[in-house]
Design a protein around this motif. Structure first.
Motif, short mmCIF file in Angstrom:
data_model
loop_
_atom_site.label_atom_id
_atom_site.label_comp_id
_atom_site.label_asym_id
_atom_site.label_seq_id
_atom_site.Cartn_x
_atom_site.Cartn_y
_atom_site.Cartn_z
N GLU A 126 0.83 -1.19 0.00
CA GLU A 126 0.00 0.00 0.00
C GLU A 126 0.87 1.24 0.00
OE1 GLU A 126 -1.49 -1.02 4.28
OE2 GLU A 126 -1.63 1.15 4.08
N THR A 156 0.23 5.65 0.20
CA THR A 156 -0.63 6.82 0.25
C THR A 156 0.14 8.00 -0.32
OG1 THR A 156 -1.74 6.02 2.24
CG2 THR A 156 -2.01 8.35 1.68
N TYR A 157 -0.37 8.53 -1.44
CA TYR A 157 0.33 9.63 -2.09
C TYR A 157 0.49 10.81 -1.14
CZ TYR A 157 0.42 7.57 -6.76
OH TYR A 157 0.69 6.79 -7.83
N PRO A 189 5.83 9.85 -3.37
CA PRO A 189 4.82 9.75 -4.42
C PRO A 189 3.75 10.83 -4.29
CG PRO A 189 5.25 7.60 -3.46
CD PRO A 189 5.94 8.61 -2.59
N GLN A 212 8.63 5.59 -9.58
CA GLN A 212 7.48 4.90 -9.00
C GLN A 212 6.38 4.76 -10.04
OE1 GLN A 212 4.79 7.39 -7.61
NE2 GLN A 212 3.31 5.78 -7.24
N ASP A 213 5.72 3.62 -10.03
CA ASP A 213 4.57 3.39 -10.89
C ASP A 213 3.53 2.67 -10.03
OD1 ASP A 213 3.88 1.44 -13.90
OD2 ASP A 213 2.72 2.96 -12.84
N LYS A 214 2.57 3.44 -9.55
CA LYS A 214 1.53 2.93 -8.66
C LYS A 214 2.17 2.32 -7.41
CE LYS A 214 -1.66 2.29 -12.48
NZ LYS A 214 -2.50 1.33 -13.27
N LEU A 215 2.06 1.02 -7.23
CA LEU A 215 2.57 0.39 -6.00
C LEU A 215 3.97 -0.18 -6.15
CD1 LEU A 215 -0.61 -1.48 -4.67
CD2 LEU A 215 0.32 0.71 -3.93
N THR A 216 4.61 0.05 -7.26
CA THR A 216 5.95 -0.49 -7.48
C THR A 216 6.96 0.65 -7.58
OG1 THR A 216 5.03 -2.38 -8.66
CG2 THR A 216 7.37 -1.96 -8.93
#
Length: 124
Positions: free
Chosen positions: A26, A28-29, A53, A72-76
């Motif tokens: 998980e 959180t931006y 992020p 970073q790309d979403k959760l990775t």
């Protein structure tokens, strides 16, 4: 609790490249600060790079500036490592900490969550 799993380590000759990945359970931006750390054999752990992020702010330790890129790309999360040197040999860890929207994301923070690590070995 954030779970982190690294991958992408390996052995490479000096001048080569590797990309490390860190899958987070998980994020959180603007709140979850992500970092890459490394621990060379017989030495203390050091911060390599961080990213917040949603804000996009990044930090790099001086020895990797211009060679490594955190993204970073979403959760990775990724650490692209180019022009590798033997002194980059280390166990690499990704880590996360909640910065509560403070915008302060840097390697000196007390990172609460850690992955298991992935080994990077650079031969001369």
């Amino acid at each position: 609790q954030v779970q982190l799993v690294e991958s992408g380590g390996g052995s490479v000759q000096a001048g080569g490249s590797l990309r490390l990945s860190c899958a987070a359970s998980e994020v959180t931006y603007r709140r979850t600060c992500m970092g890459w750390f490394r621990q060379p054999p017989g030495k203390e752990r050091e911060g390599v790079a961080t990213i917040l992020p949603g804000v996009g702010s990044r930090t790099y330790t001086d020895s990797v500036k211009g060679r490594f890129t955190i993204s970073q790309d979403k959760l990775t999360f990724y650490l692209q490592m180019n022009s590798l040197k033997p002194e980059d040999t280390a166990m690499y860890y990704c880590a996360a900490v909640d910065v509560f929207f403070s915008g302060n994301c840097n390697p000196t923070l007390a990172f609460a969550y850690w992955g298991q690590g992935t080994q990077v070995t650079v031969s001369s």
